[in-house]
Scaffold this active site. Sequence first.
Site, PDB file in Angstrom:
ATOM      1  CG  ASP A 105      -1.969   1.057   1.372  1.00 20.45           C
ATOM      2  OD1 ASP A 105      -2.359   1.514   0.029  1.00 20.45           O
ATOM      3  OD2 ASP A 105      -2.058   1.443   2.235  1.00 20.45           O
ATOM      4  CG  HIS A 149      -4.490  10.866   2.155  1.00 25.55           C
ATOM      5  ND1 HIS A 149      -5.527  10.835   2.833  1.00 25.55           N
ATOM      6  CD2 HIS A 149      -3.562   9.997   2.440  1.00 25.55           C
ATOM      7  CE1 HIS A 149      -5.288  10.066   3.751  1.00 25.55           C
ATOM      8  NE2 HIS A 149      -4.071   9.469   3.601  1.00 25.55           N
ATOM      9  CD  GLU A 156      -6.073   4.861   4.231  1.00 23.17           C
ATOM     10  OE1 GLU A 156      -5.317   4.202   3.476  1.00 23.17           O
ATOM     11  OE2 GLU A 156      -5.493   5.658   4.980  1.00 23.17           O
ATOM     12  CD  GLU A 199      -5.334   2.956  -0.712  1.00 18.66           C
ATOM     13  OE1 GLU A 199      -4.516   2.599  -1.719  1.00 18.66           O
ATOM     14  OE2 GLU A 199      -5.097   2.959   0.593  1.00 18.66           O
ATOM     15  CG  ASP A 258      -5.695   0.371   2.875  1.00 18.04           C
ATOM     16  OD1 ASP A 258      -5.914  -0.786   3.467  1.00 18.04           O
ATOM     17  OD2 ASP A 258      -4.966   1.410   3.434  1.00 18.04           O
ATOM     18  NE  ARG A 316      -7.890   7.026   9.069  1.00 16.99           N
ATOM     19  CZ  ARG A 316      -7.167   6.778   7.713  1.00 16.99           C
ATOM     20  NH1 ARG A 316      -5.988   6.518   8.089  1.00 16.99           N
ATOM     21  NH2 ARG A 316      -7.626   6.836   6.554  1.00 16.99           N
ATOM     22  CD  GLN A 319      -3.210   4.917  10.108  1.00 19.30           C
ATOM     23  OE1 GLN A 319      -4.244   4.808   9.947  1.00 19.30           O
ATOM     24  NE2 GLN A 319      -2.191   5.337   9.219  1.00 19.30           N
ATOM     25  CE  LYS A 376      -3.618   2.620   6.969  1.00 19.63           C
ATOM     26  NZ  LYS A 376      -4.302   3.435   6.120  1.00 19.63           N
ATOM     27  CB  THR A 409      -7.389  -4.559   1.687  1.00 23.00           C
ATOM     28  OG1 THR A 409      -6.567  -4.205   2.975  1.00 23.00           O
ATOM     29  CG2 THR A 409      -7.424  -3.440   0.619  1.00 23.00           C
ATOM     30  CD  GLU A 419      -7.886  12.944   3.434  1.00 20.53           C
ATOM     31  OE1 GLU A 419      -7.426  13.928   2.204  1.00 20.53           O
ATOM     32  OE2 GLU A 419      -8.003  11.618   3.095  1.00 20.53           O
TER      33      GLU A 419
HETATM   34 CA    CA Z   1      -3.803   3.190   2.417  1.00 21.67          CA
END
Ligand code: CA
Length: 413
Positions: free
Chosen positions: A120, A127, A193, A195, A227, A231, A234, A247, A251, A357
């Site tokens: 990843d 971002h 996420e 992606e 993904d 948070r 993380q 993570k 996915t 975000e």
């Molecule tokens: Ca990612």
Amino acid sequence: MTLMTSWVASANSAETPFPLNNLPYGVFSVADQPARCGVAIGDMILDLTAAEARGLVTLNGTAFDAPSWNKLMAMGAEVWAELRAQLIVLLGESGDQSAPLVAQADAQMHMPFKVAEYTDFYAGKHHAMNVGTMFRGPENALPPNWLHIPIGYNGRASSVVISGTDIVRPNGQTKAPDADMPTFGPCKRLDIELEMGAIVGASSTLGHPVSVAQADEMIFGYVLLNDWSARDIQAWEYQPLGPFQAKAFATSISPWIVTSAALAPFRTSTPEREKDLLPYLQEPSPMLFDIELEVSMAPEGKPATTIAQTNYNRMYYSAAQQLAHHASSGCAMSTGDLLGSGTISGPEKSERGSLLELSWGGKEPLTLGTGETRTFIEDGDTLTLTGVAKGDGYQIGFGDCVGTIKPAVKFPS
Ligand code: CA
């Protein structure tokens, strides 16, 4: 490029995501039959395993006798082109109308390929700026290496799942800033996420780097990729080696592999460089794609609200650049490797590809169309990613990438 017409009537519309121009590759099953390889055309699927067995598609060796595209992927770009050419004839207006089709409505989709390894990246500048601003302030938002290296980490292939798979909220270790000790329990800041995933078809050899142009030719196709990210887990675990359990739990990918060939009319260059890239990372021709992307969120049993709209062309690095960088040390890349682009966000607030975000770290809750508010994802919420490349009177779709959140499991004591 305009709409190419097929004898499959439902493929001949400006609205279908799967015209003859697309021909995306998946794995499906019907009722209790075994899973097999298929190609989407309009609202139908060509049963490629049956078509090959009947001699309607002939390659140099059997490619579709297993429910996975890896065998074809390993055969390389010339065979991919040969297959696409045969399918365009078979499903084109003068093609063989006895070809075996099943209705997509009757089919269940499965993982289209066996994921060898999953890497990843963190290659979207908007971002990276948004997240960096939240955590380190605007002056230090971009790490010093960011404009020179497509930053990535090695993720887990074992937790890549097909669209529609329920996502269980992960448990993990977190620590409040003012607490003495961490605690263990369900993630409280569960996120998406947005992606794109690039799928490596042709492999490379240990000890042998590849150029960006060679990397581009190694990429078999693209999927939408969510993904899922924890948070709070993380934030506590990520220094100094990067994300780990935050993570690793899931996915999701969309069910159809849209080939590089189908996306060729939508190629576009990466944005202007702010610092010159080292020669091994420079793009010899346009290697990004103009793909409109959207995220929607639906509380359990309620209608969905679109929460973000952006475009894959916002990325700072293309998948080909990421792949070339990945192999630059001599790291061997394998058939079935999956490369996540990194979260795709644009400059506008409405273009942010994560809830981190969109809610600015949880400080600015979103209001959904149902009147409910969200900072992060609640149990029962369904998140859907969609993508479309828009041509002249036709479009190239991916199929939705969907996941619904289920409550965390009780941790074994
Ligand atoms: Ca990612």
